[in-house]
Design an enzyme around this catalytic site. Structure first.
Site, mmCIF file in Angstrom:
data_model
loop_
_atom_site.group_PDB
_atom_site.id
_atom_site.type_symbol
_atom_site.label_atom_id
_atom_site.label_comp_id
_atom_site.label_asym_id
_atom_site.label_seq_id
_atom_site.Cartn_x
_atom_site.Cartn_y
_atom_site.Cartn_z
ATOM 1 N N CYS A 2 0.771 -1.180 0.000
ATOM 2 C CA CYS A 2 0.000 0.000 0.000
ATOM 3 C C CYS A 2 0.847 1.296 0.000
ATOM 4 C CB CYS A 2 -0.881 -0.039 1.224
ATOM 5 S SG CYS A 2 -2.413 0.740 0.991
ATOM 6 N N ARG A 27 -4.227 4.874 4.309
ATOM 7 C CA ARG A 27 -4.556 4.076 3.133
ATOM 8 C C ARG A 27 -5.007 2.666 3.520
ATOM 9 N NH1 ARG A 27 -2.262 6.820 -1.303
ATOM 10 N NH2 ARG A 27 -2.676 5.005 -2.569
ATOM 11 N N TRP A 73 -0.688 -3.918 2.669
ATOM 12 C CA TRP A 73 -2.075 -4.402 2.728
ATOM 13 C C TRP A 73 -2.037 -5.712 1.976
ATOM 14 C CZ3 TRP A 73 -6.491 -5.083 -0.526
ATOM 15 C CH2 TRP A 73 -7.733 -4.965 0.115
ATOM 16 N N ASN A 99 4.696 -1.824 -4.307
ATOM 17 C CA ASN A 99 3.237 -1.794 -4.434
ATOM 18 C C ASN A 99 2.909 -2.383 -5.788
ATOM 19 O OD1 ASN A 99 2.931 -0.504 -2.028
ATOM 20 N ND2 ASN A 99 2.646 1.542 -2.909
ATOM 21 N N GLY A 100 1.907 -3.231 -5.840
ATOM 22 C CA GLY A 100 1.530 -3.832 -7.115
ATOM 23 C C GLY A 100 1.506 -5.348 -7.005
ATOM 24 N N GLU A 480 -25.293 5.894 -2.055
ATOM 25 C CA GLU A 480 -24.134 6.393 -1.320
ATOM 26 C C GLU A 480 -24.395 6.367 0.189
ATOM 27 O OE1 GLU A 480 -21.121 6.837 -1.747
ATOM 28 O OE2 GLU A 480 -20.456 8.304 -0.282
ATOM 29 N N LYS A 484 -22.019 4.322 2.836
ATOM 30 C CA LYS A 484 -21.368 4.899 4.018
ATOM 31 C C LYS A 484 -21.664 4.037 5.237
ATOM 32 C CE LYS A 484 -18.969 6.982 2.606
ATOM 33 N NZ LYS A 484 -18.890 7.005 1.223
ATOM 34 N N GLU A 487 -19.762 0.629 5.059
ATOM 35 C CA GLU A 487 -18.305 0.790 5.139
ATOM 36 C C GLU A 487 -17.816 0.983 6.570
ATOM 37 O OE1 GLU A 487 -16.247 3.179 1.563
ATOM 38 O OE2 GLU A 487 -18.000 4.173 2.367
ATOM 39 N N HIS A 503 -40.920 -5.264 -5.494
ATOM 40 C CA HIS A 503 -40.514 -6.365 -6.363
ATOM 41 C C HIS A 503 -39.539 -7.313 -5.661
ATOM 42 C CE1 HIS A 503 -42.686 -4.610 -9.662
ATOM 43 N NE2 HIS A 503 -42.042 -3.460 -9.498
ATOM 44 N N LYS A 602 -7.950 2.837 1.230
ATOM 45 C CA LYS A 602 -8.353 4.142 0.699
ATOM 46 C C LYS A 602 -8.276 4.148 -0.819
ATOM 47 C CE LYS A 602 -9.495 8.473 0.764
ATOM 48 N NZ LYS A 602 -10.958 8.645 0.779
HETATM 49 C C1 G6P Z 1 -11.926 2.549 -2.385
HETATM 50 C C2 G6P Z 1 -12.382 3.464 -1.271
HETATM 51 C C3 G6P Z 1 -13.699 4.119 -1.640
HETATM 52 C C4 G6P Z 1 -13.576 4.840 -2.970
HETATM 53 C C5 G6P Z 1 -13.069 3.911 -4.071
HETATM 54 C C6 G6P Z 1 -12.686 4.678 -5.334
HETATM 55 O O1 G6P Z 1 -12.753 1.452 -2.471
HETATM 56 O O2 G6P Z 1 -12.528 2.741 -0.074
HETATM 57 O O3 G6P Z 1 -14.058 5.065 -0.637
HETATM 58 O O4 G6P Z 1 -14.819 5.371 -3.326
HETATM 59 O O5 G6P Z 1 -11.893 3.234 -3.642
HETATM 60 O O6 G6P Z 1 -11.588 5.504 -5.039
HETATM 61 P P1 G6P Z 1 -11.142 6.730 -5.926
HETATM 62 O O7 G6P Z 1 -9.869 7.206 -5.316
HETATM 63 O O8 G6P Z 1 -10.968 6.212 -7.329
HETATM 64 O O9 G6P Z 1 -12.241 7.729 -5.863
#
Ligand code: G6P
Length: 607
Positions: A2, A27, A73, A99-100, A480, A484, A487, A503, A602
């Site tokens: 990460c 992150r 991560w 990372n990757g 959304e 939230k 999450e 339905h 993140k």
């Molecule tokens: C992750 C984060 C989300 C975010 C998504 C897209 O899953 O936990 O909160 O919406 O990535 O991220 P971005 O940086 O492309 O908006």
């Protein structure tokens, strides 16, 4: 993935690496480590868990003015001490943070094992350390390039070599690495957050580039050793923007930031004379805007939901057919790319791999892409043909809040400009400009619902499931809102267009499952009130999110949250706020890790 940090200079590297890692904690990560080069040796310290667990295993005295660090991560191999980065070659001379993903790691691992290499970890990254170590004695950058030539997959890496205490080598393919330019000291990182305390002058590597960084400068080159010159950019954000400002959580701070953040998104972009918006970075002439026949919005997570609202805004205001699709689905279904379609990638970080790959797929096929991005200089911002920066300021909490609402505002500006190059009348334009100018004040009013929202959250925080409903422009409000809640509170939440309740989902509704109903006073209000009745008839508690002035709602709902009414297309911006606060207070009541919820990162830079 990460987070990556590296330092070379005259100061002791360890504290700089540790403070850089602290800045990258947001992150999400599950182990961490550092490698320091001193007295001709690489010394590695790493630990599973959080940074305080790494600190606990660090010796009191740590030499070395060159080092690299990482927060991991887990992808390949469980989170553990041995799987944490940095990884070291068998002879101990090379340490790598990465990372990757090395996609051909089974084949490379088998090949190295056949040559007698013993692996210490289960990670794909360790392969890179061994591959570098086994390259013939050549300059370190050549060894790194030769090793990476064997690697398929994505990487942002930083490498140190005990025999070269004067440099750190970095390389990028698909995962960001940047150089931070200090005064006789240099930094490398995967994210400006890690180095902005020391410098705001940065150089972004592009894919396929390698850099050798010493304490006085850097040399950049392509993978086939062609030197390239790159100019530094200035980071927009100051270090203190990464502070919590006395708040308990970044998420809370970021929710409160929204009036100012939206003000920045709007800054200088509204035109009161012609009742339109001016978006300098689109790189599209008015004639080209007129040629747009369709709009396709792409993003992941909340950015995808912002895209759904964006599609609604564009279709309503500009009468251009518009739709949104999760970027990962789009890129893998061999989409038809059309010249007269405008593609828009929405991304806070500008680094989400699926969104970035979707951008590349569109451009490869000759399509035109705009980026709605928060992080200046990020990969999507640089790959897109043009775009709109959100200017939301750094968003640190994993759950997106201000970047979400700022992306809606950026999309509203774009829809307004597209609309005004077409049939949107000056009068409609004027109303929208005024409504957008009022948004920061409307958001303040939405924030003022907090005491009420908190009380409602305390009443419902112990439910195990919740429904969110909305129709038309209010459906993505529900999406959304539910996102939230799940999450950060881990409460199961599902969003439906209110029309879909009967339905299927209605079968589940009973007194234990609350329904949050987004009820803007738009053309669909009466229909939405009927859906609310359907829930009430099954004893389902209803939390209504609406505007003042409709008695029917207060009579039928268990709780009512009222926010100012704005132009219909802008309701999603204002209505997002109480739902953020609701999720926050539920999560707080349940004692969750609000800023770094379990299993989430993140910015998802690997598939
Ligand atoms: C992750 C984060 C989300 C975010 C998504 C897209 O899953 O936990 O909160 O919406 O990535 O991220 P971005 O940086 O492309 O908006």
């Amino acid at each position: 993935m990460c987070g990556i940090i590296g330092y070379i200079g005259n100061r002791s590297a360890a504290p700089i690496l540790m403070s850089g890692l602290r800045r990258l904690e947001y992150r999400g990560y599950d182990s961490a480590g550092i490698a320091l080069v001193s007295n001709g040796a690489v010394r590695v310290h790493k630990a599973a868990g959080k940074l305080f667990q790494l600190e606990a295993v660090l010796p009191k005295r740590l030499g070395g003015k060159l080092g690299i660090g990482h927060t991991r991560w887990a992808t390949h191999g469980a989170p553990s001490d041995v799987n944490a980065h940095p990884h070291v070659s068998a002879d101990g001379s090379i340490a790598v943070v990465h990372n990757g993903i090395v996609e051909n790691s089974p084949a490379l691992r088998a090949r190295l094992e056949a040559e007698g290499v013993e692996f210490a970890s289960e990670t794909d990254t360790e392969i890179i350390a061994h591959l570098i170590a086994r390259q013939e004695e050549q300059p370190i950058e050549q060894r790194v390039r030769d090793a990476l030539a064997l690697v398929q997959g994505t990487y942002g890496i930083a490498v140190v070599d005990s025999t070269r205490p004067d440099c750190v080598v970095i390389a990028r393919k698909g995962s960001p690495v940047i150089i931070g330019i200090g005064d006789r000291e240099m930094f490398v990182a995967s994210d400006v957050a890690a180095l902005v305390r020391h410098t705001r002058q940065v150089v972004h590597l592009d894919d396929g580039e390698v850099a050798v960084v010493d304490s006085r400068g850097y040399r950049t080159m392509t993978m086939d050793a062609r030197p390239i010159s790159k100019s530094p950019a200035t980071v927009e954000w100051e270090d203190d923007a990464y502070e919590r400002d006395g708040h308990r959580h970044f998420m809370y701070k970021e929710i409160l930031d929204q009036p100012e953040a939206i003000d920045r998104t709007l800054g200088g972009r509204l035109d009161r004379q012609f009742h339109t918006a001016h978006l300098g970075g689109l790189n599209l002439e008015p004639g080209e805007l007129l040629d747009v026949k369709r709009v396709k919005l792409l993003g992941c997570g909340s950015a995808y939901y912002a895209g759904i609202t964006g599609a609604h805004l564009i279709e309503s205001l500009a009468r251009i057919p518009a739709s949104a699709e999760p970027a990962a689905e789009f890129r893998y279904r061999n989409p038809v790319i059309e010249r007269d379609t405008l593609y828009i990638a929405v991304s806070q970080s500008g680094e989400t791999i699926d969104t970035l790959m979707a951008v590349q797929e569109v451009r490869r096929s000759g399509g035109r892409v705009l980026g709605i991005v928060n992080v200046v200089g990020s990969s999507i911002a640089r790959e897109a043909d043009g775009g709109i920066y959100m200017h939301a300021g750094p968003e640190v909490a994993v759950a997106s809040t201000k970047a979400y609402t700022c992306s809606l505002v950026a999309l509203a500006l774009l829809a307004l400009q597209l609309g005004r190059t077409r049939d949107l009348s000056p009068e409609q334009g004027r109303r929208l400009v005024e409504a957008m100018e009022r948004l920061p004040a409307d958001i303040e009013a939405a924030l003022a619902t907090e005491p009420l929202v908190k009380a409602i959250a305390l009443r419902f925080a112990h439910c195990t499931s919740a429904f969110y409903i909305g129709r038309g422009a209010a459906f993505p409000i529900a999406l959304e809102g539910a996102q939230k809640l799940k999450e950060i509170s881990y409460i199961h939440a599902e969003a439906y267009p209110a029309s879909e309740l009967k339905h299927g989902p209605l079968a589940l509704v009973d007194s234990r499952i609350p329904t949050v109903a987004a009820l803007p006073h738009d053309a669909l209000l009466d229909k939405s009130i009927s859906s609310m009745e359907e829930v009430r008839a099954r004893s389902g508690p209803v939390i209504a999110l609406t505007h003042p002035g409709d008695e029917r709602i207060a009579e039928r709902a268990d709780a009512v949250i009222e926010v100012p009414r704005t132009e219909d297309v802008l309701n999603p911006v204002v209505m997002a706020v109480p739902l953020q606060l609701f999720a926050y207070h539920c999560a707080l009541a349940l004692g969750r890790h609000i800023d770094q919820p379990r299993n989430l990162a993140k910015s998802v830079t690997v598939e």
